[in-house]
Motif scaffolding. Structure first.
Motif, PDB file in Angstrom:
ATOM      1  N   GLU A  77      -8.739  -8.751   7.847  1.00 58.35           N
ATOM      2  CA  GLU A  77      -9.051  -8.297   6.358  1.00 58.35           C
ATOM      3  C   GLU A  77      -8.270  -7.908   5.525  1.00 58.35           C
ATOM      4  N   VAL A  78      -7.925  -8.645   4.343  1.00 58.74           N
ATOM      5  CA  VAL A  78      -7.281  -8.438   3.200  1.00 58.74           C
ATOM      6  C   VAL A  78      -7.316  -7.075   2.451  1.00 58.74           C
ATOM      7  N   GLN A  79      -6.353  -6.289   2.543  1.00 61.09           N
ATOM      8  CA  GLN A  79      -6.570  -5.190   2.013  1.00 61.09           C
ATOM      9  C   GLN A  79      -5.423  -4.640   0.953  1.00 61.09           C
ATOM     10  N   LEU A  80      -5.443  -3.920  -0.018  1.00 61.52           N
ATOM     11  CA  LEU A  80      -4.394  -3.459  -0.874  1.00 61.52           C
ATOM     12  C   LEU A  80      -4.889  -2.035  -1.006  1.00 61.52           C
ATOM     13  N   VAL A  81      -3.599  -1.081  -0.603  1.00 59.12           N
ATOM     14  CA  VAL A  81      -4.177   0.246  -0.201  1.00 59.12           C
ATOM     15  C   VAL A  81      -3.012   0.821  -1.073  1.00 59.12           C
ATOM     16  N   GLN A  82      -3.269   1.509  -2.107  1.00 58.41           N
ATOM     17  CA  GLN A  82      -2.567   2.144  -3.462  1.00 58.41           C
ATOM     18  C   GLN A  82      -2.372   3.619  -3.032  1.00 58.41           C
ATOM     19  N   SER A  83      -1.319   3.953  -3.646  1.00 53.33           N
ATOM     20  CA  SER A  83      -0.772   5.353  -3.644  1.00 53.33           C
ATOM     21  C   SER A  83      -1.659   6.336  -4.254  1.00 53.33           C
ATOM     22  N   GLY A  84      -1.647   7.692  -3.897  1.00 50.33           N
ATOM     23  CA  GLY A  84      -2.364   8.724  -4.620  1.00 50.33           C
ATOM     24  C   GLY A  84      -2.346   8.977  -6.117  1.00 50.33           C
ATOM     25  N   ALA A  85      -3.289   9.669  -6.610  1.00 54.14           N
ATOM     26  CA  ALA A  85      -3.199  10.274  -7.913  1.00 54.14           C
ATOM     27  C   ALA A  85      -2.010  11.035  -8.340  1.00 54.14           C
ATOM     28  N   GLU A  86      -1.340  10.825  -9.661  1.00 53.21           N
ATOM     29  CA  GLU A  86      -0.394  11.319 -10.128  1.00 53.21           C
ATOM     30  C   GLU A  86      -1.103  12.010 -11.339  1.00 53.21           C
ATOM     31  N   VAL A  87       0.097  13.097 -11.284  1.00 54.38           N
ATOM     32  CA  VAL A  87       0.080  14.133 -12.747  1.00 54.38           C
ATOM     33  C   VAL A  87       1.479  14.284 -13.164  1.00 54.38           C
ATOM     34  N   LYS A  88       1.882  13.854 -14.384  1.00 55.82           N
ATOM     35  CA  LYS A  88       3.051  13.825 -14.637  1.00 55.82           C
ATOM     36  C   LYS A  88       3.042  14.317 -16.190  1.00 55.82           C
ATOM     37  N   LYS A  89       4.373  14.485 -16.648  1.00 55.22           N
ATOM     38  CA  LYS A  89       4.691  14.963 -17.909  1.00 55.22           C
ATOM     39  C   LYS A  89       5.127  14.054 -18.766  1.00 55.22           C
ATOM     40  N   PRO A  90       5.021  13.852 -20.001  1.00 55.79           N
ATOM     41  CA  PRO A  90       5.679  13.042 -20.865  1.00 55.79           C
ATOM     42  C   PRO A  90       7.178  12.939 -20.805  1.00 55.79           C
ATOM     43  N   GLY A  91       7.663  11.950 -20.812  1.00 60.04           N
ATOM     44  CA  GLY A  91       9.184  11.557 -20.661  1.00 60.04           C
ATOM     45  C   GLY A  91       9.541  11.472 -19.009  1.00 60.04           C
ATOM     46  N   GLU A  92       8.801  11.912 -18.061  1.00 59.33           N
ATOM     47  CA  GLU A  92       9.009  11.820 -16.689  1.00 59.33           C
ATOM     48  C   GLU A  92       8.837  10.492 -16.327  1.00 59.33           C
ATOM     49  N   SER A  93       9.624   9.845 -15.051  1.00 57.69           N
ATOM     50  CA  SER A  93       9.671   8.814 -14.508  1.00 57.69           C
ATOM     51  C   SER A  93       8.529   8.929 -13.319  1.00 57.69           C
ATOM     52  N   LEU A  94       8.063   7.485 -13.061  1.00 57.45           N
ATOM     53  CA  LEU A  94       6.891   7.278 -12.200  1.00 57.45           C
ATOM     54  C   LEU A  94       6.851   5.823 -11.385  1.00 57.45           C
ATOM     55  N   LYS A  95       6.777   6.219 -10.071  1.00 57.38           N
ATOM     56  CA  LYS A  95       6.604   4.782  -9.390  1.00 57.38           C
ATOM     57  C   LYS A  95       5.298   4.719  -8.334  1.00 57.38           C
ATOM     58  N   ILE A  96       4.490   3.724  -8.518  1.00 59.59           N
ATOM     59  CA  ILE A  96       3.350   3.847  -7.699  1.00 59.59           C
ATOM     60  C   ILE A  96       3.585   2.730  -6.833  1.00 59.59           C
ATOM     61  N   SER A  97       2.621   2.691  -5.725  1.00 62.34           N
ATOM     62  CA  SER A  97       2.756   1.669  -4.931  1.00 62.34           C
ATOM     63  C   SER A  97       1.570   1.056  -4.579  1.00 62.34           C
ATOM     64  N   CYS A  98       1.794  -0.062  -3.940  1.00 59.55           N
ATOM     65  CA  CYS A  98       0.478  -0.767  -3.123  1.00 59.55           C
ATOM     66  C   CYS A  98       0.827  -1.520  -1.995  1.00 59.55           C
ATOM     67  N   LYS A  99       0.161  -1.062  -0.789  1.00 63.75           N
ATOM     68  CA  LYS A  99       0.464  -1.854   0.336  1.00 63.75           C
ATOM     69  C   LYS A  99      -0.488  -2.810   0.798  1.00 63.75           C
ATOM     70  N   ALA A 100       0.111  -4.189   1.091  1.00 65.10           N
ATOM     71  CA  ALA A 100      -0.727  -5.245   1.447  1.00 65.10           C
ATOM     72  C   ALA A 100      -0.978  -5.484   2.814  1.00 65.10           C
ATOM     73  N   SER A 101      -2.118  -5.978   3.232  1.00 66.36           N
ATOM     74  CA  SER A 101      -2.106  -6.335   4.696  1.00 66.36           C
ATOM     75  C   SER A 101      -3.224  -7.410   4.828  1.00 66.36           C
ATOM     76  N   GLY A 102      -3.171  -8.108   5.804  1.00 64.27           N
ATOM     77  CA  GLY A 102      -4.190  -9.118   6.108  1.00 64.27           C
ATOM     78  C   GLY A 102      -3.916 -10.523   5.467  1.00 64.27           C
ATOM     79  N   TYR A 103      -2.678 -10.481   5.030  1.00 65.83           N
ATOM     80  CA  TYR A 103      -2.306 -11.882   4.452  1.00 65.83           C
ATOM     81  C   TYR A 103      -1.007 -11.954   4.365  1.00 65.83           C
ATOM     82  N   ASN A 104      -0.432 -13.317   3.863  1.00 60.73           N
ATOM     83  CA  ASN A 104       1.081 -13.278   3.955  1.00 60.73           C
ATOM     84  C   ASN A 104       1.694 -12.735   2.770  1.00 60.73           C
ATOM     85  N   PHE A 105       2.075 -11.743   2.830  1.00 61.75           N
ATOM     86  CA  PHE A 105       2.488 -10.855   1.342  1.00 61.75           C
ATOM     87  C   PHE A 105       3.300 -11.751   0.410  1.00 61.75           C
ATOM     88  N   THR A 106       4.455 -12.363   1.050  1.00 60.25           N
ATOM     89  CA  THR A 106       5.412 -13.280   0.578  1.00 60.25           C
ATOM     90  C   THR A 106       5.019 -14.428  -0.188  1.00 60.25           C
TER      91      THR A 106
END
Lengths: 107, 122
Positions: free
Chosen positions: B1-30
């Motif tokens: 099964e093709v799936q995209l599993v994302q990282s959890g909710a984020e609460v940040k302040k203005p000016g901060e940096s952020l990186k969210i993620s998405c892990k793929a499975s079930g297919y050729n990601f490349t």
């Protein structure tokens, strides 16, 4: 950017009704039009691609047609689980753009 | 099964940096395009950009070019969306998406992650 205009913005219909949602592109996009269904709190789901093709698993009561730059999503016999917001999207050129959405309510 | 599993909710302040993620499975990601779609609270969908992990070819919507960075780590089949300085207007749900093409983009999305809520508030 290509503008996509959906109508109506909302519609209310009864189970068993035939429902039609329209999407107009601001310029020619051939048949590069897709439809998504989004239920509250869920991600969108691909419903139709290439204007009229159904992905595997999508019920056959959903259909799509094209006439020039006008596209139509039809639900032939509305079911309770079809309550959702429907979005069209042009897949002709960068950036892909969406219609504003049509909220479908079941009476 | 093709799936995209994302990282959890984020609460940040203005000016901060952020990186969210998405892990793929079930297919050729490349060999598939992966990207991001924004949905602001109570609003419609906005396509942000996509990347082809095989060669890092990245396409952005002009509306998001320079505002965010899309990247990917092929070794762990994971895509990322990052901001260097968040604004309150970045508050939204962000969906990880797959373009079904294995060559040039088809410019639509056949698989969606469940979404990551980003809240930016002082």
């Amino acid at each position: 950017d290509i503008q996509m205009t959906q109508s109506p913005s909302s519609v209310s219909a009864s189970v068993g009704d035939r429902v039609t949602i329209t999407c107009r592109a601001s310029q020619g996009i051939s048949s590069w039009l897709v439809w998504y269904q989004q239920k509250p709190g869920k991600p969108p789901k691909l419903l139709i691609y290439a204007a009229s093709s159904l992905p595997s698993g999508v019920p056959s009561r959903f259909s799509g047609t094209r006439s020039g730059t006008d596209f139509t999503l039809t639900i032939s016999s509305l079911q309770p689980e079809d309550s959702a917001t429907y979005y069209c999207q042009q897949a002709h050129s960068l950036p892909p753009t969406f219609g504003q959405g049509t909220r479908l309510e079941i009476k | 099964e093709v799936q995209l599993v994302q990282s959890g909710a984020e609460v940040k302040k203005p000016g901060e940096s952020l990186k969210i993620s998405c892990k793929a499975s079930g297919y050729n990601f490349t060999n598939s395009w992966i990207g991001w779609v924004r949905q602001m609270p109570g609003k419609g969908l906005e396509w942000m950009g996509i990347m082809y992990p095989g060669d890092s070819d990245t396409r952005y919507s002009p509306s998001f070019q320079g505002q965010v960075t899309i990247s990917a780590d092929k070794s762990i089949s994971t895509a990322y969306l990052q901001w260097s300085s968040l604004k309150a207007s970045d508050t939204a749900m962000y969906y990880c998406v797959r373009d079904p093409s294995v060559t040039t983009p088809y410019w639509y999305m056949d698989v969606w992650g469940k979404g990551t809520t980003v809240t930016v508030s002082s």
